[in-house]
Design a protein around this motif. Structure first.
Motif, short mmCIF file in Angstrom:
data_model
loop_
_atom_site.label_atom_id
_atom_site.label_comp_id
_atom_site.label_asym_id
_atom_site.label_seq_id
_atom_site.Cartn_x
_atom_site.Cartn_y
_atom_site.Cartn_z
N ILE A 121 -141.89 4.81 -18.41
CA ILE A 121 -141.41 6.06 -17.81
C ILE A 121 -140.16 6.51 -18.56
CG2 ILE A 121 -140.52 7.16 -15.71
CD1 ILE A 121 -142.07 5.11 -14.08
N SER A 122 -140.12 7.77 -18.93
CA SER A 122 -138.96 8.31 -19.63
C SER A 122 -137.71 8.19 -18.77
CB SER A 122 -139.20 9.77 -19.98
OG SER A 122 -137.99 10.40 -20.40
N MET A 169 -148.02 5.47 -12.49
CA MET A 169 -148.05 4.05 -12.86
C MET A 169 -148.76 3.21 -11.80
SD MET A 169 -146.84 3.86 -15.84
CE MET A 169 -145.90 4.91 -16.95
N GLU A 170 -148.49 3.50 -10.54
CA GLU A 170 -149.16 2.75 -9.47
C GLU A 170 -150.67 2.93 -9.57
OE1 GLU A 170 -147.94 0.58 -7.68
OE2 GLU A 170 -145.81 1.00 -7.33
N TYR A 171 -151.10 4.13 -9.89
CA TYR A 171 -152.54 4.39 -10.02
C TYR A 171 -153.12 3.63 -11.21
CZ TYR A 171 -156.98 6.76 -10.58
OH TYR A 171 -158.32 7.02 -10.71
N LEU A 187 -142.92 7.57 -1.88
CA LEU A 187 -143.22 7.90 -3.26
C LEU A 187 -144.17 9.11 -3.34
CD1 LEU A 187 -142.66 6.95 -6.15
CD2 LEU A 187 -144.68 5.49 -5.97
N ILE A 188 -145.17 9.09 -2.49
CA ILE A 188 -146.13 10.20 -2.46
C ILE A 188 -145.45 11.50 -2.05
CG2 ILE A 188 -148.15 11.11 -1.23
CD1 ILE A 188 -149.20 8.20 -1.17
N ALA A 241 -143.45 11.36 -9.41
CA ALA A 241 -144.82 11.54 -9.91
C ALA A 241 -145.11 10.51 -11.00
CB ALA A 241 -145.00 12.96 -10.43
N ALA A 242 -144.11 10.22 -11.82
CA ALA A 242 -144.28 9.23 -12.88
C ALA A 242 -144.58 7.86 -12.30
CB ALA A 242 -143.03 9.18 -13.75
N LYS A 243 -143.86 7.48 -11.27
CA LYS A 243 -144.08 6.17 -10.65
C LYS A 243 -145.43 6.12 -9.95
CE LYS A 243 -139.11 5.50 -10.10
NZ LYS A 243 -137.95 5.51 -9.16
#
Length: 369
Positions: free
Chosen positions: A278-279, A292-294, A31-32, A287-289
């Motif tokens: 998330i759109s 959200m994780e943050y 993801l990163i 980046a959107a996910k």
């Protein structure tokens, strides 16, 4: 304690949370790396004074410095956010938002319209079931209660109830922190006014609330301007009806100039939940996910708490002794929240539909920026 200090203290703990909730390290790594390749996250409707978002965004930037945060229209309302998604379905440029922070009633509507994509964060199981859509299309992020922020350099007697606002002494003083035709905060302020008159949340609260604002407008007490910290400080809107976290943040920002006081009205304690999503057309989905994780990690949730919002995982954080005492001490007294009413999604939707369709006809006040 600053959010950056919290970030450093909790970095190791956050990794443990991801593992405990079933998000494997390699998944986070992927993801990163995906977000790194995208290089940008586009947000919308996130004023830095709202819910501590300024420090939350700064904390995210510090943790993921390879991402540029493109902040669209910080003062937009929930309806504006959804319109931005609709208008940019085929646009992968910087005007297309990746993530949304919207009122509860807007989540199911956006999902039904196909504007959202599902995603479950690593801490998914600690979000109360009643505050999330089962497949992850939207999920509660924080809540607050409706309050009054009062410029006490101008207002001699601080109103303590909605009925107080109708008194002649408040002529030309009372405003909403948004347009009740588009702003979730203002729409729910109308609900709270209706509840103060004994109406049940839903269509009944909307009808009673619209009648209240009609009377407020006819009395000359209502100021048809979208209230902000600046308009209160300048004396344009000496009394603002807003979420407690906004009111408390603005009050702190004044640093005594002007003197200001925040009170929760005695005749209606309305709690409002906002949701993240998330759109479905997000140009930067990784980046959107990651965002959200943050937000749903311990550090992100405590960032909102530092901004006077009750994060959706608040009970879980308290139960696990993860809330610093200074953050708890900074909150308003617990008894202010004891009578809080949390309307159902059906009640919120019914109220929203009635307020947005009825404001012009019943109240007839054109709220402007």
């Amino acid at each position: 304690m600053s959010l950056r200090t919290l970030n450093k203290l909790m970095a190791t703990a956050s990794l443990a949370v991801f593992a405990a909730q079933g998000a494997a390290a390699q998944d986070m790594d992927a993801l990163i790396e995906g977000a790194r390749a995208e290089g940008m996250l586009t947000t919308i409707a996130l004023p830095h004074s709202w819910c501590g978002y300024g420090d939350v965004i700064a904390g995210f930037k510090e943790k993921y410095p390879f991402l540029t945060i493109n902040e669209l229209n910080p003062d937009a309302g929930s309806a504006d956010e959804l319109e931005a998604v609709r208008a940019n379905k085929d646009n992968k440029g910087p005007q297309a938002p990746d993530v949304l922070d919207i009122g509860l009633s807007f989540g199911p509507a956006a999902q039904a319209e196909g504007l959202l994509q599902p995603y479950k964060v690593a801490t998914w199981d600690t979000i109360p079931d009643e505050a999330k859509e089962a497949d992850g299309h939207w999920y509660g992020d924080y809540y607050g209660v409706m309050s009054f922020l009062v410029n006490t350099d101008i207002v001699d007697n601080v109103p303590t109830s909605f009925e107080d606002l109708l008194k002649p002494e408040y002529a030309g003083m009372v405003a909403l922190a948004g347009d009740p035709r588009t702003s979730n905060q203002a729409i729910l302020a109308v609900m709270a006014a209706g509840m103060a008159r004994g109406a049940e949340p839903g269509t009944a609260s909307a009808e009673a609330g619209l009648q209240f604002f009609k009377e407020l407008n006819e009395a000359g007490n209502f100021v048809p301007v979208t209230a902000r910290a600046g308009t209160l400080a300048q004396g344009t809107t000496p009394i603002v009806i807003a979420w407690d976290y906004n009111a408390l943040s603005w009050r702190d920002g004044f640093e005594g100039n002007p003197a200001a006081e925040v009170t929760v009205p005695s005749d209606a304690v309305l709690a409002g939940v906002y949701v993240q999503a998330i759109s479905a057309y997000a140009p930067q989905p990784n980046a959107a996910k990651l965002w959200m994780e943050y937000l749903y990690s311990d550090e992100g949730q405590l960032g909102w708490l530092a901004g006077y919002c009750h994060p959706i995982r608040f009970n879980d954080l308290v139960a696990n002794d993860k809330v610093p005492q200074d953050l708890l001490d900074a909150l308003p007294p617990a008894e202010a929240y004891e009578a809080a009413v949390f309307p159902s999604i059906e009640q919120v939707n019914a109220n929203s539909a009635a307020v947005t369709s009825g404001w012009d006809a019943v109240v007839g006040a054109n709220v402007v920026e």
